[in-house]
Design an enzyme around this catalytic site. Structure first.
Site, short mmCIF file in Angstrom:
data_model
loop_
_atom_site.label_atom_id
_atom_site.label_comp_id
_atom_site.label_asym_id
_atom_site.label_seq_id
_atom_site.Cartn_x
_atom_site.Cartn_y
_atom_site.Cartn_z
N HIS A 69 0.82 -1.21 0.00
CA HIS A 69 0.00 0.00 0.00
C HIS A 69 0.85 1.27 0.00
O HIS A 69 0.40 2.31 -0.47
CB HIS A 69 -0.92 0.01 1.22
CG HIS A 69 -2.09 -0.92 1.10
ND1 HIS A 69 -2.04 -2.24 1.50
CD2 HIS A 69 -3.34 -0.73 0.59
CE1 HIS A 69 -3.21 -2.81 1.27
NE2 HIS A 69 -4.01 -1.94 0.72
N GLY A 70 2.06 1.18 0.52
CA GLY A 70 2.92 2.35 0.52
C GLY A 70 4.18 2.11 1.31
O GLY A 70 4.19 1.30 2.24
#
Length: 315
Positions: A148-149
């Site tokens: 996701h990051g």
């Protein structure tokens, strides 16, 4: 008309995104941008609102795509199934973003669990009786966080879910003994509600890290979540704070009605073993069209059209 435009049957998903999710985003963004301006109750409220914002945004996006795919003759599997009705964290992940969950299970968790190389992790093996399975779970959720990051907030979000999953498996027998010793009835609505609220609380704690822009902001939320609850004793202060968050009377009623309508439709659909759009198509013609037109009117009146993108576009 609905046969020519299949996505019309999923108009409730446009409603979830453009009315519910985008209206919730106003309050959530304001609190996370300046958490020091709000007492503990409103920090907790912002996290709870974010839980429903991200669900309506993610599931709305997925279901809109499913409806559009039907225009071209493609049948795409369901991606969300009332995740906040889950009674365990494992069940939550079987209902939440199912396409990603299954991909992680097939291509990350199972190869790690079956490969045997995790047995060589001494730190994990020292504390867990089943190091391959448990360490594979933690690593899988860490991978999910990094997917996701790249940032410590996403790492901690994945770690929280991985550790909670492991703790759930490790304490399964002990929890059953406690339930048996206390002679609790597990088939009652009260017990189911308790389990659902407990799972929601755990998920919301993880959301603090997922939504916070920095670790400092996330830790501030957790540190101050239980302070300042005396502010709720002043009705005037409550109204002023809600207005500062962007929740006036009209917005508040809209959110209560929108969340209630969304939950009611999805609850009725799940009871019938159907997706929400399938349940709506099964309604009597007059009821179905009345619901379609009512949702369309709400979208045109209150929808934040053209002013926001889907959260998932960031990943």
């Amino acid at each position: 008309f609905s046969k020519i435009f299949p996505f019309v049957n999923s108009v409730n998903n446009f409603f979830k995104k453009f009315v519910v999710a985008d209206t919730l985003a106003i309050a959530v963004d304001r609190v996370f941008a300046d958490p020091a301006a709000y007492p503990g109750p409103y920090l907790c409220m912002a996290v709870l609102l974010y839980a429903y914002q991200i669900y309506c945004d993610f599931s709305g996006y997925s279901d809109i795509a499913i409806g559009l795919a039907r225009l071209f003759g493609f049948s795409v599997r369901e991606n969300f199934r009332r995740p906040y009705a889950a009674r365990t964290l494992a069940e939550f992940w079987s209902r939440w973003h199912m396409s990603l969950s299954l991909w992680l299970q097939d291509y990350v968790f199972e190869p790690l669990a079956w490969s045997g190389w995790t047995k060589k992790l001494p730190v994990v093996g020292r504390y867990f009786k089943k190091p391959p399975t448990y360490s594979a779970l933690v690593i899988t959720f860490l991978v999910s966080g990094l997917w996701h990051g790249v940032g410590w907030t996403y790492v901690v979000w994945g770690l929280v879910h991985g550790v909670l999953q492991v703790l759930g498996k490790m304490t399964k027998k002990q929890r059953r003994r406690i339930v048996k010793r206390l002679k609790l009835r597990t088939d009652t609505a009260a017990y189911r509600l308790f389990q659902q609220l407990l799972v929601l609380a755990m998920v919301c704690v993880s959301y603090v890290f997922f939504r916070a822009p920095t670790m400092e902001t996330a830790l501030y939320f957790l540190k101050n979540a239980f302070s300042g609850w005396g502010a709720l004793l002043s009705p005037g202060a409550v109204i002023a704070t809600l207005k500062a968050m962007g929740i006036g009377r009209v917005t508040g009623l809209l959110l209560l009605g929108g969340v209630g309508l969304t939950e009611w439709v999805e609850w009725r659909a799940e009871r019938g073993g159907l997706r929400s759009d399938e349940w709506m198509r099964a309604l009597d013609g007059k009821k179905r069209m009345a619901l379609y037109y009512a949702l369309a009117l709400l979208i045109m009146t209150f929808g934040a059209l053209g002013r926001s993108s889907f959260i998932y576009f960031a990943f």
